[in-house]
Design a protein around this motif. Structure first.
Motif, PDB file in Angstrom:
ATOM      1  N   ILE A 101     -10.622  -1.356  11.193  1.00 16.71           N
ATOM      2  CA  ILE A 101      -9.997  -0.643  10.077  1.00 16.71           C
ATOM      3  C   ILE A 101      -8.870  -1.491   9.492  1.00 16.71           C
ATOM      4  N   ILE A 102      -8.940  -1.668   8.213  1.00 14.16           N
ATOM      5  CA  ILE A 102      -7.909  -2.412   7.491  1.00 14.16           C
ATOM      6  C   ILE A 102      -7.126  -1.424   6.639  1.00 14.16           C
ATOM      7  N   LYS A 103      -5.811  -1.535   6.712  1.00 16.63           N
ATOM      8  CA  LYS A 103      -4.973  -0.701   5.844  1.00 16.63           C
ATOM      9  C   LYS A 103      -4.498  -1.559   4.678  1.00 16.63           C
ATOM     10  N   LYS A 104      -4.659  -1.024   3.520  1.00 16.38           N
ATOM     11  CA  LYS A 104      -4.305  -1.784   2.345  1.00 16.38           C
ATOM     12  C   LYS A 104      -3.418  -0.928   1.447  1.00 16.38           C
ATOM     13  N   HIS A 105      -2.369  -1.531   0.970  1.00 16.13           N
ATOM     14  CA  HIS A 105      -1.489  -0.809   0.063  1.00 16.13           C
ATOM     15  C   HIS A 105      -2.091  -0.838  -1.338  1.00 16.13           C
ATOM     16  N   GLN A 106      -2.313   0.334  -1.835  1.00 18.76           N
ATOM     17  CA  GLN A 106      -2.916   0.463  -3.157  1.00 18.76           C
ATOM     18  C   GLN A 106      -1.809   0.546  -4.200  1.00 18.76           C
ATOM     19  N   LYS A 107      -1.845  -0.372  -5.121  1.00 24.20           N
ATOM     20  CA  LYS A 107      -0.853  -0.319  -6.193  1.00 24.20           C
ATOM     21  C   LYS A 107      -1.419   0.488  -7.352  1.00 24.20           C
ATOM     22  N   PRO A 108      -0.557   1.212  -8.006  1.00 22.45           N
ATOM     23  CA  PRO A 108      -1.052   1.967  -9.167  1.00 22.45           C
ATOM     24  C   PRO A 108      -1.497   1.015 -10.273  1.00 22.45           C
ATOM     25  N   VAL A 109      -2.612   1.336 -10.876  1.00 26.48           N
ATOM     26  CA  VAL A 109      -3.115   0.512 -11.968  1.00 26.48           C
ATOM     27  C   VAL A 109      -2.685   1.151 -13.283  1.00 26.48           C
ATOM     28  N   GLN A 110      -1.991   0.403 -14.044  1.00 25.96           N
ATOM     29  CA  GLN A 110      -1.480   0.939 -15.303  1.00 25.96           C
ATOM     30  C   GLN A 110      -2.483   0.687 -16.429  1.00 25.96           C
ATOM     31  N   THR A 111      -2.898   1.726 -17.049  1.00 19.18           N
ATOM     32  CA  THR A 111      -3.743   1.569 -18.233  1.00 19.18           C
ATOM     33  C   THR A 111      -3.150   2.409 -19.353  1.00 19.18           C
ATOM     34  N   GLY A 112      -2.600   1.725 -20.310  1.00 20.70           N
ATOM     35  CA  GLY A 112      -2.020   2.422 -21.455  1.00 20.70           C
ATOM     36  C   GLY A 112      -0.894   3.345 -21.058  1.00 20.70           C
ATOM     37  N   GLY A 113      -0.114   2.940 -20.054  1.00 18.61           N
ATOM     38  CA  GLY A 113       1.033   3.733 -19.656  1.00 18.61           C
ATOM     39  C   GLY A 113       0.712   4.844 -18.680  1.00 18.61           C
ATOM     40  N   ARG A 114      -0.572   5.078 -18.456  1.00 15.42           N
ATOM     41  CA  ARG A 114      -0.934   6.131 -17.503  1.00 15.42           C
ATOM     42  C   ARG A 114      -1.437   5.518 -16.198  1.00 15.42           C
ATOM     43  N   ILE A 121      -4.680   2.798   1.529  1.00 22.75           N
ATOM     44  CA  ILE A 121      -6.085   3.125   1.733  1.00 22.75           C
ATOM     45  C   ILE A 121      -6.565   2.399   2.984  1.00 22.75           C
ATOM     46  N   GLU A 122      -7.463   3.064   3.686  1.00 27.82           N
ATOM     47  CA  GLU A 122      -8.024   2.478   4.898  1.00 27.82           C
ATOM     48  C   GLU A 122      -9.512   2.286   4.690  1.00 27.82           C
ATOM     49  N   PHE A 123      -9.991   1.149   5.142  1.00 23.07           N
ATOM     50  CA  PHE A 123     -11.427   0.940   5.059  1.00 23.07           C
ATOM     51  C   PHE A 123     -11.881   0.016   6.189  1.00 23.07           C
ATOM     52  N   GLU A 124     -13.156   0.078   6.466  1.00 28.33           N
ATOM     53  CA  GLU A 124     -13.721  -0.767   7.506  1.00 28.33           C
ATOM     54  C   GLU A 124     -14.053  -2.134   6.914  1.00 28.33           C
ATOM     55  N   ALA A 125     -13.461  -3.165   7.511  1.00 30.36           N
ATOM     56  CA  ALA A 125     -13.769  -4.521   7.075  1.00 30.36           C
ATOM     57  C   ALA A 125     -14.986  -5.026   7.849  1.00 30.36           C
ATOM     58  N   PRO A 126     -15.773  -5.873   7.225  1.00 31.24           N
ATOM     59  CA  PRO A 126     -16.943  -6.424   7.929  1.00 31.24           C
ATOM     60  C   PRO A 126     -16.515  -7.268   9.127  1.00 31.24           C
TER      61      PRO A 126
END
Ligand SMILES: [Zn+2]
Length: 107
Positions: free
Chosen positions: A40-53, A61-66
């Motif tokens: 399990i890999i923990k990854k910090h998810q950054k907010p993606v800005q699209t048009g200010g939203r 987020i956690e996910f299984e790495a190969p």
């Protein structure tokens, strides 16, 4: 690849050694597998800005790495032993995997 999706495997080296999981994805190109609950890999998810939203919520987020397929061993569904996979041909001439411990066909 001797490991297929849906196989039960045990990790035999690395941090997750001794853990058991089900193969969720096989990546033949890199000889890797994704195993449920393993690596399990923990990854910090950054907010993606699209048009200010903000499109995605920030957070972890956690996910299984190969992992390398050499780091896992198949658990035989028939004898429940850690096993190596051999090949044989069934009555229809189709190539099937067999358990080298008990000679059972692994579907
Ligand atoms: Zn077996």
């Amino acid at each position: 690849m001797k490991i297929k999706r849906g196989d039960t495997v045990v990790v035999v080296s690395g941090n997750d050694r001794g853990q058991r999981g089900t193969v969720q994805r096989v990546i033949p190109n890199t000889h890797q597998v994704v195993v449920g609950g393993i690596n399990i890999i923990k990854k910090h998810q950054k907010p993606v800005q699209t048009g200010g939203r903000s499109k995605t919520q920030p957070g972890i987020i956690e996910f299984e790495a190969p992992i390398d397929v050499a780091k896992v061993r198949l658990v035989c569904p028939s004898c429940s032993e850690l096993t190596r996979v051999g090949y044989a041909f069934d009555e229809d001439g189709a190539k099937v995997r067999i358990c080298k411990q008990c000679d059972a066909v692994i579907r």
